[in-house]
Design an enzyme around this catalytic site. Structure first.
Site, PDB file in Angstrom:
ATOM      1  N   ARG A  50      32.859  42.783  33.225  1.00 23.50           N
ATOM      2  CA  ARG A  50      32.888  41.863  32.087  1.00 23.50           C
ATOM      3  C   ARG A  50      31.533  41.199  31.938  1.00 23.50           C
ATOM      4  O   ARG A  50      30.954  40.714  32.897  1.00 23.50           O
ATOM      5  CB  ARG A  50      33.963  40.799  32.314  1.00 23.50           C
ATOM      6  CG  ARG A  50      35.331  41.278  31.865  1.00 23.50           C
ATOM      7  CD  ARG A  50      36.334  40.158  31.906  1.00 23.50           C
ATOM      8  NE  ARG A  50      36.989  40.086  33.185  1.00 23.50           N
ATOM      9  CZ  ARG A  50      36.956  39.048  33.995  1.00 23.50           C
ATOM     10  NH1 ARG A  50      36.257  37.964  33.678  1.00 23.50           N
ATOM     11  NH2 ARG A  50      37.593  39.059  35.133  1.00 23.50           N
TER      12      ARG A  50
ATOM     13  N   TYR B 298      32.890  49.244  28.798  1.00 29.31           N
ATOM     14  CA  TYR B 298      33.714  48.804  29.934  1.00 29.31           C
ATOM     15  C   TYR B 298      34.958  48.065  29.405  1.00 29.31           C
ATOM     16  O   TYR B 298      34.853  47.161  28.567  1.00 29.31           O
ATOM     17  CB  TYR B 298      32.906  47.903  30.881  1.00 29.31           C
ATOM     18  CG  TYR B 298      33.791  47.276  31.923  1.00 29.31           C
ATOM     19  CD1 TYR B 298      34.324  48.047  32.959  1.00 29.31           C
ATOM     20  CD2 TYR B 298      34.166  45.934  31.843  1.00 29.31           C
ATOM     21  CE1 TYR B 298      35.187  47.488  33.890  1.00 29.31           C
ATOM     22  CE2 TYR B 298      35.030  45.367  32.770  1.00 29.31           C
ATOM     23  CZ  TYR B 298      35.541  46.152  33.790  1.00 29.31           C
ATOM     24  OH  TYR B 298      36.409  45.604  34.698  1.00 29.31           O
TER      25      TYR B 298
ATOM     26  N   HIS C 154      46.508  34.419  33.268  1.00 30.89           N
ATOM     27  CA  HIS C 154      45.917  35.558  33.983  1.00 30.89           C
ATOM     28  C   HIS C 154      46.763  35.749  35.244  1.00 30.89           C
ATOM     29  O   HIS C 154      46.326  35.438  36.349  1.00 30.89           O
ATOM     30  CB  HIS C 154      44.462  35.209  34.314  1.00 30.89           C
ATOM     31  CG  HIS C 154      43.661  36.333  34.865  1.00 30.89           C
ATOM     32  ND1 HIS C 154      42.534  36.127  35.633  1.00 30.89           N
ATOM     33  CD2 HIS C 154      43.788  37.683  34.766  1.00 30.89           C
ATOM     34  CE1 HIS C 154      42.014  37.290  35.968  1.00 30.89           C
ATOM     35  NE2 HIS C 154      42.751  38.249  35.475  1.00 30.89           N
TER      36      HIS C 154
ATOM     37  N   CYS D 288      40.879  39.075  44.830  1.00 35.14           N
ATOM     38  CA  CYS D 288      41.429  38.163  45.844  1.00 35.14           C
ATOM     39  C   CYS D 288      42.866  38.506  46.205  1.00 35.14           C
ATOM     40  O   CYS D 288      43.637  37.645  46.611  1.00 35.14           O
ATOM     41  CB  CYS D 288      41.364  36.718  45.361  1.00 35.14           C
ATOM     42  SG  CYS D 288      39.701  36.124  45.207  1.00 35.14           S
TER      43      CYS D 288
ATOM     44  N   SER E  52      47.397  43.633  45.013  1.00 34.39           N
ATOM     45  CA  SER E  52      48.162  43.930  46.229  1.00 34.39           C
ATOM     46  C   SER E  52      49.376  43.006  46.365  1.00 34.39           C
ATOM     47  O   SER E  52      50.372  43.390  46.971  1.00 34.39           O
ATOM     48  CB  SER E  52      47.267  43.906  47.470  1.00 34.39           C
ATOM     49  OG  SER E  52      46.693  42.648  47.619  1.00 34.39           O
TER      50      SER E  52
ATOM     51  N   ASN F 280      33.302  48.053  41.188  1.00 33.32           N
ATOM     52  CA  ASN F 280      34.305  47.724  40.171  1.00 33.32           C
ATOM     53  C   ASN F 280      34.865  48.992  39.507  1.00 33.32           C
ATOM     54  O   ASN F 280      35.431  48.920  38.424  1.00 33.32           O
ATOM     55  CB  ASN F 280      33.679  46.790  39.122  1.00 33.32           C
ATOM     56  CG  ASN F 280      34.713  46.051  38.292  1.00 33.32           C
ATOM     57  OD1 ASN F 280      35.818  45.777  38.771  1.00 33.32           O
ATOM     58  ND2 ASN F 280      34.386  45.750  37.048  1.00 33.32           N
TER      59      ASN F 280
HETATM   60  C1  SPV Z   1      39.685  41.302  36.004  1.00 27.17           C
HETATM   61  O1  SPV Z   1      38.498  41.417  36.340  1.00 27.17           O
HETATM   62  O2  SPV Z   1      40.305  40.238  36.112  1.00 27.17           O
HETATM   63  C2  SPV Z   1      40.399  42.476  35.457  1.00 27.17           C
HETATM   64  C3  SPV Z   1      39.632  43.592  34.944  1.00 27.17           C
HETATM   65  O3  SPV Z   1      41.582  42.436  35.379  1.00 27.17           O
HETATM   66  S1  SPV Z   1      38.910  43.244  33.421  1.00 27.17           S
HETATM   67  O4  SPV Z   1      39.477  44.149  32.435  1.00 27.17           O
HETATM   68  O5  SPV Z   1      37.493  43.522  33.555  1.00 27.17           O
HETATM   69  O6  SPV Z   1      39.142  41.882  33.066  1.00 27.17           O
HETATM   70 MN    MN Z   2      42.311  40.373  35.483  1.00 28.87          MN
END
Ligand code: SPV
Ligand code: MN
Length: 622
Positions: free
Chosen positions: A84, A219, A247, A272, A276, A386
């Site tokens: 991002r 991306y 989130h 973090c 998982s 990533n």
């Molecule tokens: C994150 O980085 O929190 C993700 C992947 O879930 S992204 O699509 O890059 O936000």
């Molecule tokens: Mn995310």
């Protein structure tokens, strides 16, 4: 006068648009076609053939390539387009409005002029795909219709794996303009089919108008309208209304005591332990990234996963730590790998376990061989940290049966986690909803090798949602407090810390998180007693000991318990002082936040004075 849109929409395209019976959709599509000037337009409905067309187009135009296993493809983003782009993502802000410190914004008119200029003619020579999705299960009161225009078939294909099809749902909008619009162009492409002008990459969020403009990137976190771009629009909307856009993962936890499944939501900063936790052995996954949460008529908090797939970090996915995902990644199914190493049609990534990694292949830097350096002299790893996989949740054997339930699942617990080596205990329950909101607001996480910059620097990340914050933080946190007040059955809130260290070593193993989570599940029903400390309720030794025995057939020693669950009074006081600094400058912070903080501070200071000890054993609280 005939416009470009008339010509490009002729025939089947315009019929499909008209069938939606929504002039506002048609107007937007026309407007952005005229602006972006593609060579061809394809309107895609929910029909299987049309969706297959998108999937094949991505391969025909070279954005994805087939791999050995049936259904697997590889997509590469540009070398400088691997995550991002916070710097070039901005909220378009009307004059005289302010956001919190650290949120990048730009005056709305200025930003619109800039991004519309970049989008002018951006699709020249390319095909523009027009897709309709539902953020959330179709036919649900939670869900929001989303219109995506993109010249990237990879983006349109990824969204098909990650979201529910929504053409039919758009028909039910009843001519309303209550839908989000996402305009994306990858811009000019290099001979590797990656965005060429990454320096002119812009992601501008127009919360007023429910639109996001994204240009010169591929991306997914930057390009896919429905992922983090829609999250920002939803945060704005939820804060105008009375719900939460978070989130957060959603997971069903099966009780070890009773025949029941308890649903938890969880917010963790990237890297973090979020996926998982969503994939915890014995649990069932509803979602791993974004949830909308609303009140139901019985006073419960209900949540839906607005996605239907996973865009997961592939690093360290191996048969020991993530057997289910590893198995899904190594068997035939529709699946996109991104930014891994490819050799002879087989993907390789960092931390994949006992596999011999080839010395050369193709990766996110192009032709790669071990030791290759970039122009700045940095060694290029075999795959990016990533690097990711994209797949449908229904492909996983632990997919929850309520995943697509339009009513969502009843959330009885919330986890907030960070990466914290020296303060928080592994699991701790909030003393009240307000205390839980405080816990979420004060998540901190240490930067890792996966982020640019120094390692181990603590970053404040309220509700792990700070990167997407489009309203002043105080208002967002106030909205959480208010939300809980309206509930009859308020979820119990917990902090987790999977990263606590003692003498430089982690105090627990990766699988141990199951014990903390199972304890939390039972605590929701008050089936365990707990010790009250100023920072929250912590488990009793006997209960954790019994859970280690039951789950892992492992002895859990008192020494381990004492190391993990001692209250590090001085460290907590330091954290409180950091939080005072961070939040002092925020206007409109709810008074409850400061009440919780001050109470905790007073209690900790008083214990410190009385005991003169910087660290207190849990025995102190028995
Ligand atoms: C994150 O980085 O929190 C993700 C992947 O879930 S992204 O699509 O890059 O936000
Ligand atoms: Mn995310």
């Amino acid at each position: 006068m005939h416009e470009l849109a008339d010509k490009l929409l002729e025939g089947a395209n315009i019929s499909k648009l008209k069938a939606l019976n929504n002039p506002k959709v048609v107007a937007q599509v026309r407007r952005f076609i005229n602006l972006c000037k593609p060579a061809k337009v394809t309107v895609v409905t929910d029909s299987r053939d049309e969706i297959e067309y998108v999937r094949h187009l991505s391969q025909a135009n070279g954005e994805e390539r087939k791999l050995c296993f049936e259904g697997h493809t590889i997509h590469f983003d540009g070398y400088y387009d691997q995550a991002r782009d916070k710097e070039h993502t901005a909220v378009l802000l009307p004059k005289h409005q302010k956001l919190s410190r650290g949120i990048i914004s730009i005056e709305r008119e200025t930003g619109l002029n800039e991004v519309l200029k970049l989008l002018d003619g951006a699709m020249k020579g390319k095909e523009c795909l027009i897709r309709f999705f539902s953020l959330g299960p179709t036919g649900s009161r939670f869900s929001i219709c989303a219109l995506q225009l993109t010249d990237s078939a990879y983006v349109a294909h990824s969204e098909d794996l990650l979201y529910r099809r929504g053409y039919e749902q758009f028909k039910k909008l009843n001519r309303s303009d209550r839908f989000f619009t996402f305009i994306h162009s990858a811009g000019q492409l290099s001979d590797r089919n990656t965005s060429k002008n990454v320096n002119a990459r812009r992601i501008y969020i127009d919360v007023i108008d429910g639109k996001v403009y994204s240009v010169n990137n591929q991306y997914a976190g930057n390009s896919l309208g429905l992922k983090k771009l829609a999250l920002r629009l939803a945060i704005y909307r939820s804060n105008q209304e009375d719900w939460l856009a978070e989130h957060m993962l959603l997971v069903g936890i099966k009780s070890l005591k009773k025949d029941r499944i308890t649903y938890f939501a969880g917010a963790f900063p990237s890297g973090c332990g979020k996926t998982s936790t969503a994939m915890i052995p014995g649990g069932s996954i509803v979602g791993d990234d974004i949830a909308y949460i609303k009140l139901d008529k019985d006073g419960n908090a209900r949540g839906v996963n607005i996605e239907s797939g996973i865009f997961g970090i592939i690093k360290d996915v191996n048969p020991t730590d993530d057997p289910l995902i590893y198995n899904a990644l190594t068997t035939p199914r529709e699946l996109i790998f991104s930014n891994v190493l490819i050799s002879k049609g087989i993907p390789y990534w960092q931390g994949m376990g006992d596999v011999i990694i080839p010395k050369k292949g193709i990766n996110f830097s192009g032709e790669w061989e071990r030791g290759k350096k970039d122009i700045e002299g940095n060694k290029i790893p075999l795959a990016h940290s990533n690097a990711r996989y994209t797949l449908r949740i229904e492909e996983l054997e632990n997919a929850d049966s309520k995943m697509n339930d339009p009513e969502g699942v009843i959330i009885k617990g919330i986890f907030y986690g960070g990466r914290d080596s020296d303060t928080n205990v592994p699991i701790c329950e909030a003393l009240s909803w307000e205390h839980g909101v405080y816990m979420g607001a004060t998540i901190e996480s240490e930067t890792t090798f996966a982020t640019i910059g120094k390692e181990g620097v603590l970053k404040s990340s309220p509700m792990a949602n700070m990167d997407f914050m489009v309203v002043p933080l105080g208002r967002y946190i106030g909205n959480h407090i208010e939300f809980g007040r309206r509930l009859k059955n308020c979820p119990k809130v917990f902090t987790t810390n999977y990263f606590l260290k003692h003498k430089g070593r982690f105090t627990n193993r990766i699988p141990d998180k199951k014990v903390w989570i199972i304890w939390a599940e039972s605590r929701v029903y008050r089936e365990y007693e707990a010790l009250r400390t100023p920072v929250g309720y912590i488990p009793k030794y006997e209960d954790i000991k019994q859970l280690f025995k039951q789950i892992f057939n492992k002895h859990y020693s008192w020494e381990d318990y004492e190391i993990q669950f001692s209250i590090r009074v001085d460290k907590y006081l330091k954290k409180i002082s950091r939080m005072e600094n961070t939040f002092r400058s925020e206007s409109d912070m709810p008074k409850e936040f400061w009440q919780v903080l001050n109470k905790q501070k007073t209690e900790l200071e008083s214990i410190r004075r009385k005991t003169r000890k910087p660290v207190l054993s849990p025995t102190h609280f028995i």
